[in-house]
Design a protein around this motif. Structure first.
Motif, PDB file in Angstrom:
ATOM      1  N   HIS A  42       0.936  -1.301   0.124  1.00 16.90           N
ATOM      2  CA  HIS A  42       0.027   0.037   0.018  1.00 16.90           C
ATOM      3  C   HIS A  42       0.977   1.067   0.109  1.00 16.90           C
ATOM      4  O   HIS A  42       0.430   2.118  -0.687  1.00 16.90           O
ATOM      5  CB  HIS A  42      -0.988  -0.053   1.229  1.00 16.90           C
ATOM      6  CG  HIS A  42      -1.995   1.229   1.097  1.00 16.90           C
ATOM      7  ND1 HIS A  42      -3.030   1.057   0.192  1.00 16.90           N
ATOM      8  CD2 HIS A  42      -1.913   2.474   1.736  1.00 16.90           C
ATOM      9  CE1 HIS A  42      -3.562   2.218   0.372  1.00 16.90           C
ATOM     10  NE2 HIS A  42      -3.066   2.994   1.183  1.00 16.90           N
ATOM     11  N   ALA A  46       0.728   4.236  -2.483  1.00 16.37           N
ATOM     12  CA  ALA A  46       0.207   5.458  -2.313  1.00 16.37           C
ATOM     13  C   ALA A  46       1.076   6.499  -1.851  1.00 16.37           C
ATOM     14  O   ALA A  46       0.819   7.570  -1.975  1.00 16.37           O
ATOM     15  CB  ALA A  46      -0.984   5.210  -1.107  1.00 16.37           C
ATOM     16  N   LEU A  49       2.499   7.840   4.200  1.00 16.54           N
ATOM     17  CA  LEU A  49       1.375   8.344   4.841  1.00 16.54           C
ATOM     18  C   LEU A  49       1.626   8.303   6.223  1.00 16.54           C
ATOM     19  O   LEU A  49       2.481   7.893   6.839  1.00 16.54           O
ATOM     20  CB  LEU A  49       0.315   7.080   4.414  1.00 16.54           C
ATOM     21  CG  LEU A  49      -0.171   7.091   3.242  1.00 16.54           C
ATOM     22  CD1 LEU A  49      -0.968   5.707   3.089  1.00 16.54           C
ATOM     23  CD2 LEU A  49      -0.955   7.838   2.758  1.00 16.54           C
ATOM     24  N   HIS A  57      -6.818   3.345   4.922  1.00 18.00           N
ATOM     25  CA  HIS A  57      -6.850   2.903   3.913  1.00 18.00           C
ATOM     26  C   HIS A  57      -6.923   1.241   3.781  1.00 18.00           C
ATOM     27  O   HIS A  57      -7.583   0.549   2.867  1.00 18.00           O
ATOM     28  CB  HIS A  57      -5.696   3.141   3.158  1.00 18.00           C
ATOM     29  CG  HIS A  57      -5.502   4.498   2.833  1.00 18.00           C
ATOM     30  ND1 HIS A  57      -4.702   5.223   2.005  1.00 18.00           N
ATOM     31  CD2 HIS A  57      -6.265   5.680   2.983  1.00 18.00           C
ATOM     32  CE1 HIS A  57      -4.700   6.384   1.927  1.00 18.00           C
ATOM     33  NE2 HIS A  57      -5.761   6.761   2.500  1.00 18.00           N
TER      34      HIS A  57
END
Length: 168
Positions: A42, A46, A49, A57
């Motif tokens: 992820h 992405a 984060l 998410h």
């Protein structure tokens, strides 16, 4: 049987032979737990984060994702860094080791073994083979992602997990 069907069946036979000939033989591929792999994948898609954003998410509790992140950080696969836009926030991001771990996890074929075989082909034939495979992938119709079943989602959220490294 149509000509296209016959070609597809022959390709399927050869694909199986390619897999059996060139699959990785250097130990199990799945070195990462599924939850760890999900966090790394992820982040790779992405970008950096916060732990809270990653948890949202991934539809996991922030405490669970935080434990996974701490584990991955101890392994040298993730690092925490201040958000340049807001120093009050801490972002998580893959290290070079994290990118390498993901690359290894994704690798199905033994690249070194495959390179030896490709080196025996005339360069133009190797290029044509790669171009042909790319053309086949490009010509494939889009496959929609499977929709999660309500029962599976319910089961995932209702089960208590003690080990954050277990599958969701």
């Amino acid at each position: 049987m149509t000509e296209e069907r016959a070609k597809a069946e022959r390709f399927a036979e050869l694909f199986r032979a390619v897999y059996l000939t060139f699959h990785r033989r250097d130990g199990p591929r799945g070195q990462l737990a599924a939850a760890s792999r999900a966090v790394l994948e992820h982040l790779a898609l992405a970008g950096p984060l916060t732990v809270g954003e990653a948890a949202a998410h991934l539809s996991r509790a922030q405490s669970v994702v935080s434990e996974i992140v701490t584990h991955l950080e101890r392994q040298g696969l993730l690092e925490r860094e201040d958000d340049p836009a807001d120093r009050r926030r801490t972002l998580i991001w893959l290290t070079a080791g994290g990118h390498e771990a993901l690359r290894r996890e994704r690798e199905v074929l033994g690249v070194d073994h495959l390179a030896l075989a490709l080196a025996k082909l005339p360069p133009s034939q190797a290029d044509e083979l790669i171009a042909g495979l790319q053309a086949l992938v490009d010509a494939a119709p889009a496959v929609p992602a499977p929709e999660p079943t309500p029962n599976l989602r319910l089961r995932q959220t209702s089960v208590s997990r003690n080990d954050p490294e277990e599958d969701p």
